[in-house]
Design a protein around this motif. Structure first.
Motif, PDB file in Angstrom:
ATOM      1  N   PRO A  79       0.806  -1.227   0.000  1.00  0.00           N
ATOM      2  CA  PRO A  79       0.000   0.000   0.000  1.00  0.00           C
ATOM      3  C   PRO A  79       0.837   1.273   0.000  1.00  0.00           C
ATOM      4  N   ASP A  80       2.102   1.154   0.357  1.00  0.00           N
ATOM      5  CA  ASP A  80       2.966   2.329   0.534  1.00  0.00           C
ATOM      6  C   ASP A  80       3.817   2.649  -0.688  1.00  0.00           C
ATOM      7  N   CYS A  81       3.743   1.836  -1.712  1.00  0.00           N
ATOM      8  CA  CYS A  81       4.728   1.895  -2.791  1.00  0.00           C
ATOM      9  C   CYS A  81       4.222   2.731  -3.972  1.00  0.00           C
ATOM     10  N   HIS A  82       4.205   4.041  -3.772  1.00  0.00           N
ATOM     11  CA  HIS A  82       3.773   4.981  -4.812  1.00  0.00           C
ATOM     12  C   HIS A  82       4.924   5.955  -5.097  1.00  0.00           C
ATOM     13  N   PRO A  83       4.934   6.549  -6.287  1.00  0.00           N
ATOM     14  CA  PRO A  83       4.015   6.325  -7.407  1.00  0.00           C
ATOM     15  C   PRO A  83       4.192   4.924  -8.005  1.00  0.00           C
ATOM     16  N   ARG A  84       3.143   4.472  -8.688  1.00  0.00           N
ATOM     17  CA  ARG A  84       3.091   3.103  -9.207  1.00  0.00           C
ATOM     18  C   ARG A  84       3.008   3.134 -10.728  1.00  0.00           C
ATOM     19  N   LEU A  85       3.789   2.272 -11.350  1.00  0.00           N
ATOM     20  CA  LEU A  85       3.798   2.140 -12.803  1.00  0.00           C
ATOM     21  C   LEU A  85       3.278   0.759 -13.190  1.00  0.00           C
ATOM     22  N   HIS A  86       2.346   0.722 -14.136  1.00  0.00           N
ATOM     23  CA  HIS A  86       1.888  -0.543 -14.720  1.00  0.00           C
ATOM     24  C   HIS A  86       2.516  -0.662 -16.104  1.00  0.00           C
ATOM     25  N   LEU A  87       3.458  -1.600 -16.200  1.00  0.00           N
ATOM     26  CA  LEU A  87       4.178  -1.847 -17.436  1.00  0.00           C
ATOM     27  C   LEU A  87       3.440  -2.934 -18.220  1.00  0.00           C
ATOM     28  N   PHE A  88       3.327  -2.761 -19.545  1.00  0.00           N
ATOM     29  CA  PHE A  88       2.473  -3.635 -20.371  1.00  0.00           C
ATOM     30  C   PHE A  88       1.045  -3.566 -19.825  1.00  0.00           C
ATOM     31  N   SER A  89       0.530  -2.363 -19.699  1.00  0.00           N
ATOM     32  CA  SER A  89      -0.720  -2.147 -18.961  1.00  0.00           C
ATOM     33  C   SER A  89      -1.957  -2.673 -19.673  1.00  0.00           C
ATOM     34  N   GLY A  90      -1.866  -2.909 -20.983  1.00  0.00           N
ATOM     35  CA  GLY A  90      -2.996  -3.485 -21.691  1.00  0.00           C
ATOM     36  C   GLY A  90      -4.243  -2.633 -21.576  1.00  0.00           C
ATOM     37  N   ALA A  91      -5.364  -3.266 -21.221  1.00  0.00           N
ATOM     38  CA  ALA A  91      -6.647  -2.575 -21.137  1.00  0.00           C
ATOM     39  C   ALA A  91      -6.969  -2.088 -19.728  1.00  0.00           C
ATOM     40  N   LEU A  92      -5.963  -1.982 -18.875  1.00  0.00           N
ATOM     41  CA  LEU A  92      -6.192  -1.507 -17.509  1.00  0.00           C
ATOM     42  C   LEU A  92      -6.798  -0.099 -17.557  1.00  0.00           C
ATOM     43  N   PRO A  93      -7.899   0.145 -16.822  1.00  0.00           N
ATOM     44  CA  PRO A  93      -8.525   1.469 -16.869  1.00  0.00           C
ATOM     45  C   PRO A  93      -7.662   2.508 -16.160  1.00  0.00           C
ATOM     46  N   PRO A  94      -7.909   3.805 -16.399  1.00  0.00           N
ATOM     47  CA  PRO A  94      -7.161   4.855 -15.694  1.00  0.00           C
ATOM     48  C   PRO A  94      -7.350   4.737 -14.184  1.00  0.00           C
ATOM     49  N   GLY A  95      -6.340   5.134 -13.439  1.00  0.00           N
ATOM     50  CA  GLY A  95      -6.410   5.047 -11.980  1.00  0.00           C
ATOM     51  C   GLY A  95      -5.288   5.834 -11.351  1.00  0.00           C
ATOM     52  N   ASN A  96      -5.023   5.553 -10.087  1.00  0.00           N
ATOM     53  CA  ASN A  96      -3.975   6.247  -9.350  1.00  0.00           C
ATOM     54  C   ASN A  96      -2.619   5.593  -9.628  1.00  0.00           C
ATOM     55  N   TYR A  97      -2.267   5.556 -10.901  1.00  0.00           N
ATOM     56  CA  TYR A  97      -1.031   4.930 -11.368  1.00  0.00           C
ATOM     57  C   TYR A  97      -0.782   5.415 -12.783  1.00  0.00           C
ATOM     58  N   ILE A  98       0.398   5.079 -13.294  1.00  0.00           N
ATOM     59  CA  ILE A  98       0.774   5.419 -14.667  1.00  0.00           C
ATOM     60  C   ILE A  98       0.747   4.143 -15.497  1.00  0.00           C
ATOM     61  N   ARG A  99       0.064   4.197 -16.652  1.00  0.00           N
ATOM     62  CA  ARG A  99      -0.027   3.037 -17.548  1.00  0.00           C
ATOM     63  C   ARG A  99       0.921   3.227 -18.727  1.00  0.00           C
ATOM     64  N   PHE A 100       1.751   2.213 -18.955  1.00  0.00           N
ATOM     65  CA  PHE A 100       2.759   2.271 -20.023  1.00  0.00           C
ATOM     66  C   PHE A 100       2.546   1.071 -20.942  1.00  0.00           C
ATOM     67  N   ASP A 101       2.395   1.332 -22.237  1.00  0.00           N
ATOM     68  CA  ASP A 101       2.201   0.243 -23.195  1.00  0.00           C
ATOM     69  C   ASP A 101       2.676   0.715 -24.559  1.00  0.00           C
ATOM     70  N   ARG A 102       2.924  -0.228 -25.455  1.00  0.00           N
ATOM     71  CA  ARG A 102       3.406   0.134 -26.781  1.00  0.00           C
ATOM     72  C   ARG A 102       2.290   0.202 -27.810  1.00  0.00           C
ATOM     73  N   ARG A 103       1.053  -0.151 -27.409  1.00  0.00           N
ATOM     74  CA  ARG A 103      -0.076  -0.144 -28.344  1.00  0.00           C
ATOM     75  C   ARG A 103      -0.887   1.147 -28.193  1.00  0.00           C
ATOM     76  N   SER A 104      -0.914   1.939 -29.234  1.00  0.00           N
ATOM     77  CA  SER A 104      -1.618   3.220 -29.181  1.00  0.00           C
ATOM     78  C   SER A 104      -3.128   3.050 -29.085  1.00  0.00           C
ATOM     79  N   ASP A 105      -3.675   1.936 -29.625  1.00  0.00           N
ATOM     80  CA  ASP A 105      -5.125   1.738 -29.604  1.00  0.00           C
ATOM     81  C   ASP A 105      -5.653   1.514 -28.187  1.00  0.00           C
ATOM     82  N   LEU A 106      -4.769   1.162 -27.242  1.00  0.00           N
ATOM     83  CA  LEU A 106      -5.191   0.949 -25.851  1.00  0.00           C
ATOM     84  C   LEU A 106      -5.168   2.247 -25.051  1.00  0.00           C
TER      85      LEU A 106
END
Length: 207
Positions: A79-106
């Protein structure tokens, strides 16, 4: 180039301090999920097996999405480990984190190649990185990309993590890592149900 709103999001996130012991993290887990078996700690690290089960009433249609309840359990542990990055985030919805992916359509927060992760973040450091890469060449074809170089991506994650930060790597293999850069914090097997692939989580802490 990181958009200004994302820069502000990273800068405003809670400053990362890894103050919790592994026993305290296990206690968070037990309190949040009292019906589940206690988190198993052996030889100073997490070693457990999670049976997550299928949830046909709330299942993402995205190929390779996170297993049901996987994120909920992991976020309780860290719970303490922020900021948080989701790598290969896919279809993960927006949230209190950064989403990183190589597909622009997502429509990720940041579009880019994980093999060059550190080029995107400059002096910013993350408290945790959740990574769920393509596991095989067949999976990569489903995503319309090439298979990643695991060693390269893990080294890039080390560069953008805060000291004592965590890399939470979901995969079908136990990835290689440098013991000079990483401490093995935990291994968790993931089972969904019959006729589904087994996966494992490797939790590494930056040293």
């Amino acid at each position: 180039m990181i958009p200004l709103d994302l820069k502000l999001k990273i800068e405003s996130a809670k400053i990362f301090y890894s103050n919790f012991s592994i026993e305290e993290r296990a206690s968070f887990y037990s309190k949040a999920f009292p019906k589940f078996p206690p988190l198993r700690i052996w030889n100073g690290r997490i070693e457990d097996l999670w049976f997550l089960g299928n949830d046909y009433t709330n299942k993402s249609s995205y190929y390779g999405s996170y297993p049901n309840n996987y994120l909920k359990r992991m976020e309780i542990l860290f719970p303490d480990c922020h900021p948080r990055l989701h790598l290969f985030s896919g279809a993960l919805p927006p949230g209190n984190y950064i989403r990183f992916d190589r597909r622009s359509d997502l429509k990720p927060d940041i579009l880019g190649d994980a093999n060059h992760l550190s080029e995107f973040f400059g002096n910013w450091e993350f408290g945790s990185i959740f990574a769920d890469p393509p596991y095989s060449q067949e999976d990569a074809l489903h995503y319309g990309c090439t298979l990643i170089n695991r060693n390269t991506v893990i080294d890039e994650c080390w560069k953008v993590l805060h000291k004592d930060g965590f890399l939470i790597w979901l995969d079908q293999v136990w990835p290689q890592y440098s013991k000079q850069k990483w401490k093995l914090y935990g291994k968790i097997g993931i089972e969904i149900s019959t006729n589904h692939r087994s996966r494992s989580v490797t939790i590494l802490q930056k040293v």
